[in-house]
Scaffold this active site. Structure first.
Site, PDB file in Angstrom:
ATOM      1  N   GLY A 179       0.581  -4.533  10.107  1.00 23.60           N
ATOM      2  CA  GLY A 179       1.815  -4.145   9.450  1.00 23.60           C
ATOM      3  C   GLY A 179       1.831  -2.638   9.271  1.00 23.60           C
ATOM      4  N   LYS A 227       0.830  -1.210   0.000  1.00 25.17           N
ATOM      5  CA  LYS A 227       0.000   0.000   0.000  1.00 25.17           C
ATOM      6  C   LYS A 227       0.866   1.262   0.000  1.00 25.17           C
ATOM      7  CE  LYS A 227      -4.129  -1.774   2.379  1.00 25.17           C
ATOM      8  NZ  LYS A 227      -4.990  -1.608   3.569  1.00 25.17           N
ATOM      9  N   CYS A 239      -0.659   0.852   6.214  1.00 24.87           N
ATOM     10  CA  CYS A 239      -0.960  -0.110   7.287  1.00 24.87           C
ATOM     11  C   CYS A 239      -1.930  -1.166   6.765  1.00 24.87           C
ATOM     12  CB  CYS A 239      -1.626   0.569   8.480  1.00 24.87           C
ATOM     13  SG  CYS A 239      -0.608   1.743   9.365  1.00 24.87           S
ATOM     14  N   ASP A 240      -1.831  -2.351   7.332  1.00 29.18           N
ATOM     15  CA  ASP A 240      -2.846  -3.362   7.055  1.00 29.18           C
ATOM     16  C   ASP A 240      -2.909  -4.330   8.234  1.00 29.18           C
ATOM     17  OD1 ASP A 240      -4.472  -4.072   4.383  1.00 29.18           O
ATOM     18  OD2 ASP A 240      -4.187  -5.859   5.598  1.00 29.18           O
ATOM     19  N   SER A 241      -4.103  -4.772   8.538  1.00 29.03           N
ATOM     20  CA  SER A 241      -4.318  -5.644   9.699  1.00 29.03           C
ATOM     21  C   SER A 241      -4.910  -6.993   9.308  1.00 29.03           C
ATOM     22  CB  SER A 241      -5.271  -4.975  10.703  1.00 29.03           C
ATOM     23  OG  SER A 241      -4.768  -3.744  11.151  1.00 29.03           O
TER      24      SER A 241
END
Length: 201
Positions: free
Chosen positions: A111, A56, A74-76
């Protein structure tokens, strides 16, 4: 210090992440990455969260409108039984998730990747928070899924919404579960030579 006017860009359409940054004194612009999350993979949920965050951030940092900006991606994912669970595919999937999660604990992995497009410097890491789920009844799960909320969040739950009463507690950073760890962000900014206080609006 010239850095004080550096523009901040959030490479995420998550209103929760935007809200966390605003509450912490930042005023980021939002540029959605358009990354196909389903096309990416990694050996573990923690690594997957970071791969997604980096993808991203990279996608947005490469755009002309992000030139000179500091980009945050960010990524979850929720790790349960060694599997990485992102947003549920539909209501049936969300219902099955909740029946599998109740009375158990999972680990929310987020992340984080920051890229200073002015210098090319970057840093990334994953924050992890253990989430202890309560025991909602089948009726409560059905009512929650019917609100549509779990379809829009990693792991089919959120701490700042209707599922909050179904989470008994967490061990770790609360913000990380909502979508962004501010303490980790501060650490990553330091790695690229930027102070949090210089980004306050």
């Amino acid at each position: 210090m010239a850095r004080m006017t550096q523009r901040l860009v959030l490479a995420s359409q998550s209103p929760a992440r935007l809200g966390l940054l605003r509450q912490a004194g930042f005023a980021p612009d939002v540029i959605v990455s358009g990354v196909d999350e389903d096309a990416l993979s990694a050996p573990t949920p923690a690594e997957l969260a970071l791969v997604l965050a980096e993808a991203k951030a990279d996608a947005v940092a490469a755009r002309p409108e992000a030139a000179g900006a500091l980009v945050i991606g960010c990524d979850s994912v929720l790790e349960l039984d060694g599997q990485a669970l992102g947003k549920p595919s539909d209501a049936e999937d969300a219902t099955a998730r909740w029946k599998a999660m109740r009375g158990r604990a999972g680990v929310l992995r987020t992340g984080h990747c920051v890229i200073d497009t002015a210098t090319g410097r970057r840093a990334g890491a994953t924050a992890s928070t253990t989430v202890r789920f309560g025991n909602p009844s089948d009726e409560e799960i059905a009512a929650y899924v019917a609100t549509g909320e779990p379809l829009h969040v990693a792991g089919a739950f959120t701490l700042d919404g209707r599922s909050a009463p179904f989470v008994d507690g967490i061990d770790g950073d609360h913000g990380n579960v909502i979508g962004l760890s501010l303490p980790l962000l501060r650490t990553l900014l330091a790695e690229v030579d930027i102070r949090v206080i210089d980004l306050w609006s």
